[in-house]
Design an enzyme around this catalytic site. Structure first.
Site, PDB file in Angstrom:
ATOM      1  N   ASP A  35     -89.892  12.942 -12.764  1.00 16.43           N
ATOM      2  CA  ASP A  35     -89.627  13.706 -13.618  1.00 16.43           C
ATOM      3  C   ASP A  35     -88.691  14.123 -14.423  1.00 16.43           C
ATOM      4  O   ASP A  35     -87.806  15.183 -13.545  1.00 16.43           O
ATOM      5  CB  ASP A  35     -90.257  14.953 -13.900  1.00 16.43           C
ATOM      6  CG  ASP A  35     -90.938  15.476 -15.578  1.00 16.43           C
ATOM      7  OD1 ASP A  35     -90.263  15.052 -16.065  1.00 16.43           O
ATOM      8  OD2 ASP A  35     -92.162  15.850 -15.637  1.00 16.43           O
ATOM      9  N   TYR A  60     -87.979   9.555 -24.610  1.00 17.16           N
ATOM     10  CA  TYR A  60     -90.116  10.471 -25.382  1.00 17.16           C
ATOM     11  C   TYR A  60     -89.721   9.446 -26.233  1.00 17.16           C
ATOM     12  O   TYR A  60     -88.492   9.334 -27.192  1.00 17.16           O
ATOM     13  CB  TYR A  60     -89.361  12.335 -25.078  1.00 17.16           C
ATOM     14  CG  TYR A  60     -90.783  11.874 -25.632  1.00 17.16           C
ATOM     15  CD1 TYR A  60     -91.710  13.039 -25.457  1.00 17.16           C
ATOM     16  CD2 TYR A  60     -91.466  12.058 -27.591  1.00 17.16           C
ATOM     17  CE1 TYR A  60     -92.732  13.569 -25.804  1.00 17.16           C
ATOM     18  CE2 TYR A  60     -92.617  12.547 -28.414  1.00 17.16           C
ATOM     19  CZ  TYR A  60     -93.225  13.344 -27.345  1.00 17.16           C
ATOM     20  OH  TYR A  60     -94.440  13.362 -27.615  1.00 17.16           O
ATOM     21  N   TYR A  98     -79.162   5.106 -22.736  1.00 21.06           N
ATOM     22  CA  TYR A  98     -79.227   4.149 -24.029  1.00 21.06           C
ATOM     23  C   TYR A  98     -79.375   5.339 -25.289  1.00 21.06           C
ATOM     24  O   TYR A  98     -80.036   6.549 -25.320  1.00 21.06           O
ATOM     25  CB  TYR A  98     -80.029   3.080 -24.334  1.00 21.06           C
ATOM     26  CG  TYR A  98     -80.209   1.970 -23.081  1.00 21.06           C
ATOM     27  CD1 TYR A  98     -79.842   0.950 -23.505  1.00 21.06           C
ATOM     28  CD2 TYR A  98     -80.393   2.791 -21.539  1.00 21.06           C
ATOM     29  CE1 TYR A  98     -79.385  -0.088 -22.250  1.00 21.06           C
ATOM     30  CE2 TYR A  98     -81.447   1.251 -20.874  1.00 21.06           C
ATOM     31  CZ  TYR A  98     -79.844   0.268 -21.455  1.00 21.06           C
ATOM     32  OH  TYR A  98     -79.741  -0.684 -20.198  1.00 21.06           O
ATOM     33  N   ASP A 101     -79.773   4.206 -32.984  1.00 20.50           N
ATOM     34  CA  ASP A 101     -79.107   4.004 -34.195  1.00 20.50           C
ATOM     35  C   ASP A 101     -79.527   5.517 -35.621  1.00 20.50           C
ATOM     36  O   ASP A 101     -78.985   5.729 -36.502  1.00 20.50           O
ATOM     37  CB  ASP A 101     -79.963   2.924 -35.596  1.00 20.50           C
ATOM     38  CG  ASP A 101     -81.158   3.346 -35.133  1.00 20.50           C
ATOM     39  OD1 ASP A 101     -82.122   3.018 -34.132  1.00 20.50           O
ATOM     40  OD2 ASP A 101     -82.020   2.355 -36.474  1.00 20.50           O
ATOM     41  N   TYR A 124     -86.489  12.867 -33.504  1.00 19.51           N
ATOM     42  CA  TYR A 124     -85.936  11.858 -32.673  1.00 19.51           C
ATOM     43  C   TYR A 124     -84.761  11.650 -32.005  1.00 19.51           C
ATOM     44  O   TYR A 124     -84.210  12.201 -31.363  1.00 19.51           O
ATOM     45  CB  TYR A 124     -86.993  10.913 -33.101  1.00 19.51           C
ATOM     46  CG  TYR A 124     -86.630   9.957 -31.496  1.00 19.51           C
ATOM     47  CD1 TYR A 124     -86.981   9.873 -30.123  1.00 19.51           C
ATOM     48  CD2 TYR A 124     -85.909   8.677 -32.191  1.00 19.51           C
ATOM     49  CE1 TYR A 124     -86.257   8.687 -29.667  1.00 19.51           C
ATOM     50  CE2 TYR A 124     -85.140   7.208 -31.418  1.00 19.51           C
ATOM     51  CZ  TYR A 124     -85.978   7.484 -30.132  1.00 19.51           C
ATOM     52  OH  TYR A 124     -85.396   6.235 -29.418  1.00 19.51           O
ATOM     53  N   TRP A 149     -84.286  -0.503 -33.010  1.00 18.20           N
ATOM     54  CA  TRP A 149     -85.326  -1.708 -33.242  1.00 18.20           C
ATOM     55  C   TRP A 149     -85.841  -2.167 -32.625  1.00 18.20           C
ATOM     56  O   TRP A 149     -86.051  -4.101 -32.336  1.00 18.20           O
ATOM     57  CB  TRP A 149     -85.526  -2.611 -34.816  1.00 18.20           C
ATOM     58  CG  TRP A 149     -84.810  -1.643 -35.963  1.00 18.20           C
ATOM     59  CD1 TRP A 149     -84.204  -0.465 -36.123  1.00 18.20           C
ATOM     60  CD2 TRP A 149     -85.355  -2.523 -37.494  1.00 18.20           C
ATOM     61  NE1 TRP A 149     -84.690   0.090 -37.739  1.00 18.20           N
ATOM     62  CE2 TRP A 149     -84.593  -1.596 -37.953  1.00 18.20           C
ATOM     63  CE3 TRP A 149     -85.972  -3.741 -37.828  1.00 18.20           C
ATOM     64  CZ2 TRP A 149     -85.272  -1.733 -39.267  1.00 18.20           C
ATOM     65  CZ3 TRP A 149     -86.146  -3.690 -39.379  1.00 18.20           C
ATOM     66  CH2 TRP A 149     -85.700  -3.084 -39.797  1.00 18.20           C
TER      67      TRP A 149
END
Ligand SMILES: NC(=O)c1ccc[n+]([C@@H]2O[C@H](COP(=O)([O-])OP(=O)(O)OC[C@H]3O[C@@H](n4cnc5c(N)ncnc54)[C@H](OP(=O)(O)O)[C@@H]3O)[C@@H](O)[C@H]2O)c1
Length: 284
Positions: A35, A60, A98, A101, A124, A149
């Site tokens: 985790d 998430y 990562y 945008d 987010y 996207w």
């Protein structure tokens, strides 16, 4: 190189396993095996696999869910990144991570550069920005890739949702006032491999090339999947009444990536066509 992909069962993670695994020794861990919100778990898996490079694709990613599950969203996307970055620093491994945008507010009107100011407009984006800051503060040897996207073979995505909805009722209403660059997770995995093999460090923006609205994206999905008899109506974001606000303009400049790698990402239409050709079972 020895690599460890965190979140290897996810959309991007599964493509990273395939693409990186062609030329490197790659292991993967995901929820159930560790985790990311546990500092101890992160240290344990790094000690177990002893990677040269850790690629963190665990996150998430439910954008609307983040608005109501703030604790879980920040634990994974912000504190989780600090845990992985600390474990990397202690072991001497490089960390690849990562972001999105959605760290930008979408008002720039021209492609965002890596050092443009971040002003997230939803939870987010806020959590992903906190993760970026934790990464930069904690691990000097980092590669931070912002993308947008995403769609891929594993898990839910916009392409699958449009095809499923078209099958159900033949009439779609799709947002036309948000623009961005649809990106195939497989292409992003290949771009990651290039950047890692060149030992690139710092922030890079990587998406498929070109720009469209979600409405235009939906039209191309149906066209390339050869779905006929379905009408697509363009609508405004406010008509959807979603929990999280989205940036109106989400385009990321790939210039730094192209200068570093001497490669261009494929146009989004070409990548989409390729993806659909490989996914013919979901739209026949
Ligand atoms: N999807 C997009 O459109 C998009 C756009 C821009 C940037 N990004 C970024 O790209 C990266 C990859 O996204 P993706 O769409 O491939 O994500 P994804 O499909 O949701 O995969 C994430 C993986 O991480 C796992 N995970 C969740 N919580 C965890 C925890 N506490 N510990 C360990 N693993 C955990 C997930 O497991 P469960 O599925 O069981 O939760 C899943 O397997 C993320 O950093 C994301 O923020 C995505």
């Amino acid at each position: 190189m020895r690599m460890l992909v965190m979140g290897h069962k996810g959309m991007l993670g599964s493509d990273l396993m395939e693409v990186l695994g062609r030329d490197h020794e790659v292991n993967g861990v995901d929820i159930g095996e560790f985790d990311i919100t546990s500092a101890g778990d992160c240290i344990r898996v790094v000690e177990e696999f002893k990677p040269d490079v850790i690629v963190n694709a665990a996150a998430y990613t439910d954008v609307d869910g983040c608005e109501t599950n703030l604790d879980a969203c920040f634990a994974v996307n912000a504190e989780g990144v600090r845990n992985v970055a600390s474990a990397c620093k202690a072991s001497g491994a490089k960390i690849v991570h990562y972001s999105t945008d959605y760290v930008f507010d979408g008002t720039k009107g021209e492609p965002y550069l890596e050092d443009d100011p971040c002003r997230p407009i939803n939870a987010y984006g806020e959590s992903k920005r906190k993760g970026e800051q934790a990464l930069i503060e904690t691990a000097e040897n980092h590669l931070l890739i912002r993308t947008a996207w995403l769609y891929g073979r594993q898990g839910k995505n916009f392409v699958k949702a449009i095809l499923a909805k078209a099958k159900e009722d033949g009439k779609l209403r799709v947002v036309d006032d948000q623009v961005g660059s649809p990106t195939f997770s497989f292409d992003l995995a290949q771009a990651t491999k290039l950047l890692v093999e060149r030992d690139c460090r710092g922030i890079y923006h990587v998406t498929n090339r070109g720009v469209c609205s979600w409405y235009q994206f939906a039209q191309r999905i149906l066209e390339y999947a050869q779905v006929s008899g379905v009408t697509v109506e363009p609508i405004q974001s406010q008509e959807l009444n979603r929990k999280a606000k989205r940036p109106a303009y989400s385009v990321l400049s790939n210039r730094k990536f192209m200068e570093a790698t001497h490669k261009a990402m494929r146009p989004w239409q070409v990548a989409l066509n390729d993806y659909l050709a490989g996914q013919s079972h979901i739209h026949r």
